[in-house]
Structures are given as C-alpha cells and as structure tokens.
Design a protein around this motif. Structure first.
Motif, PDB file in Angstrom:
ATOM      1  N   SER A  32       3.700   3.159  -6.538  1.00 49.11           N
ATOM      2  CA  SER A  32       3.601   2.320  -5.348  1.00 49.11           C
ATOM      3  C   SER A  32       4.642   2.712  -4.299  1.00 49.11           C
ATOM      4  CB  SER A  32       3.804   0.852  -5.722  1.00 49.11           C
ATOM      5  OG  SER A  32       3.908   0.033  -4.578  1.00 49.11           O
ATOM      6  N   PRO A  33       4.286   2.649  -3.013  1.00 46.47           N
ATOM      7  CA  PRO A  33       5.246   2.940  -1.938  1.00 46.47           C
ATOM      8  C   PRO A  33       6.144   1.755  -1.597  1.00 46.47           C
ATOM      9  CG  PRO A  33       3.129   2.428  -0.972  1.00 46.47           C
ATOM     10  CD  PRO A  33       2.927   2.403  -2.472  1.00 46.47           C
ATOM     11  N   GLY A  60       2.396  -3.090  -0.762  1.00 42.87           N
ATOM     12  CA  GLY A  60       3.374  -2.016  -0.842  1.00 42.87           C
ATOM     13  C   GLY A  60       3.663  -1.246   0.420  1.00 42.87           C
ATOM     14  N   ASP A  61       2.675  -1.025   1.274  1.00 38.41           N
ATOM     15  CA  ASP A  61       2.919  -0.207   2.461  1.00 38.41           C
ATOM     16  C   ASP A  61       3.539  -0.999   3.611  1.00 38.41           C
ATOM     17  OD1 ASP A  61       0.494  -1.609   2.535  1.00 38.41           O
ATOM     18  OD2 ASP A  61      -0.351  -0.285   4.059  1.00 38.41           O
ATOM     19  N   LYS A  62       3.687  -2.328   3.444  1.00 39.07           N
ATOM     20  CA  LYS A  62       4.300  -3.136   4.500  1.00 39.07           C
ATOM     21  C   LYS A  62       5.518  -3.929   4.020  1.00 39.07           C
ATOM     22  CE  LYS A  62       0.358  -4.076   7.603  1.00 39.07           C
ATOM     23  NZ  LYS A  62      -0.338  -5.163   8.331  1.00 39.07           N
ATOM     24  N   LYS A  96       9.035  -4.914   2.022  1.00 39.90           N
ATOM     25  CA  LYS A  96      10.325  -4.444   1.532  1.00 39.90           C
ATOM     26  C   LYS A  96      11.017  -5.600   0.809  1.00 39.90           C
ATOM     27  CE  LYS A  96      14.421  -1.896   3.106  1.00 39.90           C
ATOM     28  NZ  LYS A  96      15.069  -1.309   4.302  1.00 39.90           N
ATOM     29  N   TYR A 120      -0.077  -9.593   5.611  1.00 35.42           N
ATOM     30  CA  TYR A 120      -0.614  -8.269   5.291  1.00 35.42           C
ATOM     31  C   TYR A 120      -1.955  -8.016   5.974  1.00 35.42           C
ATOM     32  CZ  TYR A 120      -1.719  -4.110   2.587  1.00 35.42           C
ATOM     33  OH  TYR A 120      -2.025  -2.830   2.216  1.00 35.42           O
ATOM     34  N   GLN A 179       8.954  -0.726  -0.974  1.00 38.67           N
ATOM     35  CA  GLN A 179      10.390  -0.473  -0.884  1.00 38.67           C
ATOM     36  C   GLN A 179      11.161  -1.527  -1.670  1.00 38.67           C
ATOM     37  OE1 GLN A 179      11.972   1.067   2.959  1.00 38.67           O
ATOM     38  NE2 GLN A 179      10.038   0.322   3.753  1.00 38.67           N
TER      39      GLN A 179
END
Length: 375
Positions: free
Chosen positions: A207-208, A162-164, A166, A133, A210
């Motif tokens: 949270s984004p 969260g943004d990186k 999955k 991260y 995935q």
C-alpha cells in the motif's frame, strides 16, 4: 590524535557532552537569529509581507475539523487531561456541510486531528474518511492517533484510502515504563502490537499509505527490540520518523516545564513575539459544536472563537471581522491571554521559522514542515 581520541571516547559520552553543552548554545543562537529575522522583516518588509498574506485570505491552506475532542490517553505533553470545555462529537450531516463549504472555497487539504481528541474514539471516523476520499477536490487528509484503538481490522480498512491518507502515530516510548509515564495509560503492549500489525498489513498489500511514527519520548529512550524494528522499517521506506527537533510546548501555559522535564521531555524555548502569528492565516478549526476557532493548535479551551456555522458560512467567517481583529491585536502587541502564554507562536515576520509564504509543493511537505511541534 583526534581520530584516536574519538575511538576511545564512548559514543554515549560524546552524545551527552553534545546534548549538555552544544545544544543550549545552539538554541540561544537560533533564538537570536529569530529575533533578528523578525525585527528586520517587521521594520523593512512589513507592508510587502502583509500584501502577500492578504492575497492568501481567500481560503485557509488546510482545514482542521474536530470530529471529536475525546481522547483515551492522558499524555504528559498534552493539555487534554486539563480541558474544561464539553466533550462532544460532530454529527455527520454537519461534517458534510463543512467540507462542502471548504471545497467551495477551493480547499484541498483536511486534518482530522483538531486541538485534542483521538480519531478512533470518533464513531463516525470511517464515514468521514469515506466522504473525504470520494471527493476529487480533496487531495489529501491526515490525522494523529495514539493507536490504542488501531486494531488489525481497523488497519486493513485504512488501506482503502492509501493514496490520500497520511497517518501519524504518537508514540511515548519503546518500553512499557517510559510509555506509561509519558502517555498516562498502561497500553504499551497493545500499541506495539497494533503498530507491528499495521506495518505487516501495509507490506502485504504493498500500500502507498503514508505512515509516520512521531517520537514522544527522550531520544535516550529510543532503545530495545521494538525501536530496532521501527528503525529497520524506516530504512526500508515503510515508515517515516518524526523526532523532537524543537521540543514540547506549554499549551498556552497549561503544561509546566517541570512536568515535561520530569519525564525527560525538553520544553520549547519561549518564542520572540512581534506581529501576527502565522496560524491565523493558515488553518482554523471547526469545533464539534459548529463554532470556528482561529487557532487549530493550542487553544484547548477554544477562547479564540471567530464565528458559528449555524449563523454564517465558513467563507464569511474566514474573511470576517472577528479573525481580522485578532490579527490586528497581534500586530499591536496586544495578544489575547491564550496567545500571551503560547510557546507555539511563530511570527509572520520570522522568515527563518514561518512557512506561510514559502512555496507549497504538496500537502505532505507542508505537513512535514511542522516537524515535531505537533502535539
């Protein structure tokens, strides 16, 4: 008249007829089209395709890293229970060196799901996630898990990436008996709690991150209260679902068709093999012992070793003679034994199935292109 007939024929019966009659015909038709695509491109576009692939040899599209090859389930559809090679965990200093070398090659995407192993069994999992991260060059990373160890406190920590990140959860059923038969462990109630807890934590934090639930059971078993909750959250966009569009593969012959069918899982049809497998150009795996294997998907005993990071750099191995020799063997039709029995193989000339030369828009879409054939 057609409308009236449809109204009196139960949906379950219509689905059964479609499954029993139409699906086998569709599979045969697709297999024939795969053969035609492969033969046409092999005969008339072979040099053109190979020329394009050579331009991509500077770096793998993704790098798989075996943080650990230890798992805490005994899934019917996985060869882990039969694995004979030593169970190991990669030290963090070695992990950092691998990522350093991959980034130096221009690498952007990392999978922490190797051939086998659950990431939460790995004692260094959060150290590895932190390292990835914090690197601006790494744009995305993911893993598959059975969620047995994904407790609420673990889920809360995962949101930081969260943004990186999955996350895929392999789920063997929506009731205890089905789950136990397919996953080989009696952990359904715990896994259900962990999934429901993760969904709640994700919603509360907005949270984004995935989140994908990968179905590992017959579609006929997708019923009940837990299934309805999953579907509701899919509709809301909280999570995505992977369905068994292709079926389950043989792990190079280690998994028998009858063992899959015994628990209601559909085996993948044996592919038409001509030319090199696209995986030889896409994503090697660095094993926990520092050796590099050409196949990151189904070579559970690591028979396709192409180098050792104790002796060479990742770039030297990726562009070296060992992996090129395997590619040339495939091109001659002289497949190594593990490749002979593999049902995961996709020819670089089968443009209906191969994704290697398709435009890569982002790592999420490339990951999605693999459909359900992962694990």
């Amino acid at each position: 008249m057609l409308i009236k007939l449809k109204s009196v024929i139960p949906q379950e019966f219509r689905s059964l007829v479609k499954s029993k009659l139409l699906r086998p015909l569709q599979r045969q038709a697709n297999h024939l089209l795969d053969i035609l695509s492969t033969e046409y491109n092999y005969r008339f576009r072979r040099q053109e395709i190979q020329k394009h692939l050579e331009k991509m040899r500077g770096r793998p599209q993704r790098l798989h890293i075996e943080g650990t090859n230890i798992c805490n389930a005994k899934c019917t559809f996985c060869a882990y229970p039969q694995m004979e090679r030593p169970k190991q965990t990669m030290p963090m200093d070695q992990f950092r060196r691998v990522i350093d070398e991959y980034v130096a090659m221009g690498g952007k995407y990392v999978s922490l799901t190797p051939i086998v192993g659950d990431p939460f069994v790995d004692p260094h999992i959060f150290d590895r996630l932190d390292d990835l991260y914090q690197r601006p060059q790494i744009e995305g990373f993911y893993f598959y898990t059975n969620a047995i160890l994904m407790k609420p406190e673990v889920s809360e920590k995962l949101l930081a990436y969260g943004d990186k990140l999955k996350i895929h959860v392999s789920l063997g059923g929506f009731d205890r008996e089905t789950y136990k038969n397919i996953m080989g462990v009696d952990q359904f109630d715990r896994v259900r709690r962990h999934i429901e807890s993760f969904i709640q934590i994700k919603l509360q934090a907005n949270s984004p991150i995935q989140f994908v639930v990968s179905i590992r059971c017959p579609l006929s078993k997708c019923t009940g209260d837990f299934w309805r909750k999953i579907r509701t959250n899919q509709v809301k966009g909280v999570l995505a679902l992977d369905f068994p569009h292709y079926g389950f593969d043989s792990w190079a012959g280690k998994i028998k068709d009858e063992d899959l069918m015994k628990v209601g899982l559909e085996p993948i049809q044996k592919p038409y093999k001509k030319g090199a497998c696209e995986l030889l150009y896409m994503k090697p795996v660095v094993l926990a012992n520092g050796k590099v294997n050409a196949c990151a998907c189904r070579d559970v005993e690591a028979k396709l070793i192409v180098g050792d990071l104790k002796e060479s750099t990742l770039a030297e191995i990726w562009e070296g003679k060992a992996i090129q020799e395997i590619i040339e063997r495939h091109e001659r039709g002289d497949f190594p034994e593990v490749c002979q029995h593999c049902t995961w193989y996709i020819s670089i000339y089968n443009q209906r199935q191969s994704t290697i030369l398709k435009p890569l828009l982002n790592w999420q879409e490339e990951d999605a292109n693999e459909g359900f054939r992962l694990y």
